[in-house]
Write a protein that holds these residues in place. Structure first.
Motif, PDB file in Angstrom:
ATOM      1  N   ASP A 112       0.810  -1.218   0.000  1.00  0.00           N
ATOM      2  CA  ASP A 112       0.000   0.000   0.000  1.00  0.00           C
ATOM      3  C   ASP A 112       0.841   1.265   0.000  1.00  0.00           C
ATOM      4  O   ASP A 112       0.313   2.353  -0.238  1.00  0.00           O
ATOM      5  CB  ASP A 112      -0.896   0.041   1.252  1.00  0.00           C
ATOM      6  CG  ASP A 112      -1.908  -1.079   1.291  1.00  0.00           C
ATOM      7  OD1 ASP A 112      -2.479  -1.405   0.234  1.00  0.00           O
ATOM      8  OD2 ASP A 112      -2.111  -1.630   2.403  1.00  0.00           O
ATOM      9  N   PHE A 113       2.122   1.137   0.295  1.00  0.00           N
ATOM     10  CA  PHE A 113       2.900   2.341   0.567  1.00  0.00           C
ATOM     11  C   PHE A 113       2.977   3.303  -0.612  1.00  0.00           C
ATOM     12  O   PHE A 113       2.955   4.520  -0.418  1.00  0.00           O
ATOM     13  CB  PHE A 113       4.299   2.016   1.087  1.00  0.00           C
ATOM     14  CG  PHE A 113       5.062   3.265   1.439  1.00  0.00           C
ATOM     15  CD1 PHE A 113       4.640   4.054   2.498  1.00  0.00           C
ATOM     16  CD2 PHE A 113       6.132   3.689   0.680  1.00  0.00           C
ATOM     17  CE1 PHE A 113       5.291   5.246   2.813  1.00  0.00           C
ATOM     18  CE2 PHE A 113       6.791   4.865   0.986  1.00  0.00           C
ATOM     19  CZ  PHE A 113       6.373   5.640   2.053  1.00  0.00           C
ATOM     20  N   GLU A 134      11.473   8.094   2.763  1.00  0.00           N
ATOM     21  CA  GLU A 134      11.913   7.287   3.902  1.00  0.00           C
ATOM     22  C   GLU A 134      11.286   7.780   5.202  1.00  0.00           C
ATOM     23  O   GLU A 134      10.856   6.976   6.035  1.00  0.00           O
ATOM     24  CB  GLU A 134      13.442   7.292   4.008  1.00  0.00           C
ATOM     25  CG  GLU A 134      14.154   6.609   2.860  1.00  0.00           C
ATOM     26  CD  GLU A 134      14.193   7.430   1.556  1.00  0.00           C
ATOM     27  OE1 GLU A 134      14.092   8.687   1.611  1.00  0.00           O
ATOM     28  OE2 GLU A 134      14.291   6.814   0.482  1.00  0.00           O
ATOM     29  N   ASP A 135      11.245   9.102   5.386  1.00  0.00           N
ATOM     30  CA  ASP A 135      10.606   9.653   6.585  1.00  0.00           C
ATOM     31  C   ASP A 135       9.115   9.328   6.613  1.00  0.00           C
ATOM     32  O   ASP A 135       8.559   9.019   7.669  1.00  0.00           O
ATOM     33  CB  ASP A 135      10.799  11.169   6.668  1.00  0.00           C
ATOM     34  CG  ASP A 135      12.181  11.570   7.110  1.00  0.00           C
ATOM     35  OD1 ASP A 135      12.951  10.703   7.576  1.00  0.00           O
ATOM     36  OD2 ASP A 135      12.516  12.770   6.991  1.00  0.00           O
ATOM     37  N   TYR A 179       7.078   7.099   9.360  1.00  0.00           N
ATOM     38  CA  TYR A 179       5.922   7.672  10.037  1.00  0.00           C
ATOM     39  C   TYR A 179       4.745   6.696  10.044  1.00  0.00           C
ATOM     40  O   TYR A 179       4.044   6.575  11.045  1.00  0.00           O
ATOM     41  CB  TYR A 179       5.514   8.978   9.344  1.00  0.00           C
ATOM     42  CG  TYR A 179       4.389   9.704  10.026  1.00  0.00           C
ATOM     43  CD1 TYR A 179       4.614  10.438  11.185  1.00  0.00           C
ATOM     44  CD2 TYR A 179       3.092   9.667   9.520  1.00  0.00           C
ATOM     45  CE1 TYR A 179       3.585  11.110  11.824  1.00  0.00           C
ATOM     46  CE2 TYR A 179       2.055  10.337  10.149  1.00  0.00           C
ATOM     47  CZ  TYR A 179       2.305  11.052  11.300  1.00  0.00           C
ATOM     48  OH  TYR A 179       1.273  11.714  11.928  1.00  0.00           O
ATOM     49  N   TRP A 180       4.540   5.973   8.943  1.00  0.00           N
ATOM     50  CA  TRP A 180       3.392   5.078   8.832  1.00  0.00           C
ATOM     51  C   TRP A 180       3.685   3.645   9.221  1.00  0.00           C
ATOM     52  O   TRP A 180       2.777   2.894   9.584  1.00  0.00           O
ATOM     53  CB  TRP A 180       2.817   5.125   7.410  1.00  0.00           C
ATOM     54  CG  TRP A 180       2.180   6.444   7.135  1.00  0.00           C
ATOM     55  CD1 TRP A 180       2.726   7.465   6.413  1.00  0.00           C
ATOM     56  CD2 TRP A 180       0.927   6.920   7.618  1.00  0.00           C
ATOM     57  NE1 TRP A 180       1.865   8.547   6.422  1.00  0.00           N
ATOM     58  CE2 TRP A 180       0.757   8.234   7.150  1.00  0.00           C
ATOM     59  CE3 TRP A 180      -0.078   6.363   8.399  1.00  0.00           C
ATOM     60  CZ2 TRP A 180      -0.386   8.998   7.436  1.00  0.00           C
ATOM     61  CZ3 TRP A 180      -1.198   7.120   8.685  1.00  0.00           C
ATOM     62  CH2 TRP A 180      -1.343   8.420   8.203  1.00  0.00           C
TER      63      TRP A 180
END
Length: 173
Positions: free
Chosen positions: A13-14, A40-41, A45-46
């Motif tokens: 899903d990313f 990457e951040d 976070y997710w």
């Protein structure tokens, strides 16, 4: 009839999550992230340690929103949940946020959280403020001029809170 299903987020899903994230932070009016926040951040976070992320899927095929659920603080504050939400601009205003919010509250209750706190709701984001109030949250604090809005300049931020069950039923600490 449109059907929206909510399920745990996966690595697959990313890409769609990243697209929504980028579109929302570029607007500079609801989230504290810089427009140049890295992929990457965003992933951290997710999908970072201790996080549970969920996605809303429209008609079994299109990701239209997401949220993450975690303790607001560690150790002695871990009984209070925290969450973050993002809904695709193309899907806003049709109830995706309400479904995500209700699902998140249900999951938080099921996991034994006693309350939920949002630490940083931008006051000018009236759709979010009104939605959280409809879902039972109260504004318990105002952080004056804590957000630098891309168009409005410095605006207030709200801390919003909701007990998830009657405190008389809470276990002893």
């Amino acid at each position: 009839m449109k059907e929206i299903a909510i399920r745990p987020a996966t690595e697959a899903d990313f890409g769609a999550m990243w697209d929504i994230f980028q579109e929302l932070i570029a607007s500079g009016d609801t989230y504290y992230f810089a427009a140049d926040t890295s992929r990457e951040d965003c992933h951290a976070y997710w999908f970072g340690p201790g996080l549970q992320s969920y996605v809303a899927i429209l008609n079994g095929e299109r990701l239209v929103g997401m949220y993450r659920l975690m303790p607001n603080q560690r150790d002695r504050g871990a009984h209070v949940a925290n969450a973050s939400f993002m809904v695709s601009p193309a899907a806003q205003g049709v109830g995706v946020g309400k479904l995500l919010g209700a699902d998140c509250l249900d999951r938080a209750r099921a996991e034994g959280y006693l309350a939920m706190q949002f630490n940083y709701v931008v006051s000018s984001n009236m759709p979010a403020v009104l939605l959280w109030k409809k879902l039972g949250f109260s504004i318990v604090g105002t952080l004056p001029r804590a957000y630098r809005h891309q168009y409005l300049g410095y605006v207030d931020v709200y801390v919003m809170y909701q007990l998830l069950e009657d405190p008389s039923h809470w276990p002893d600490a």
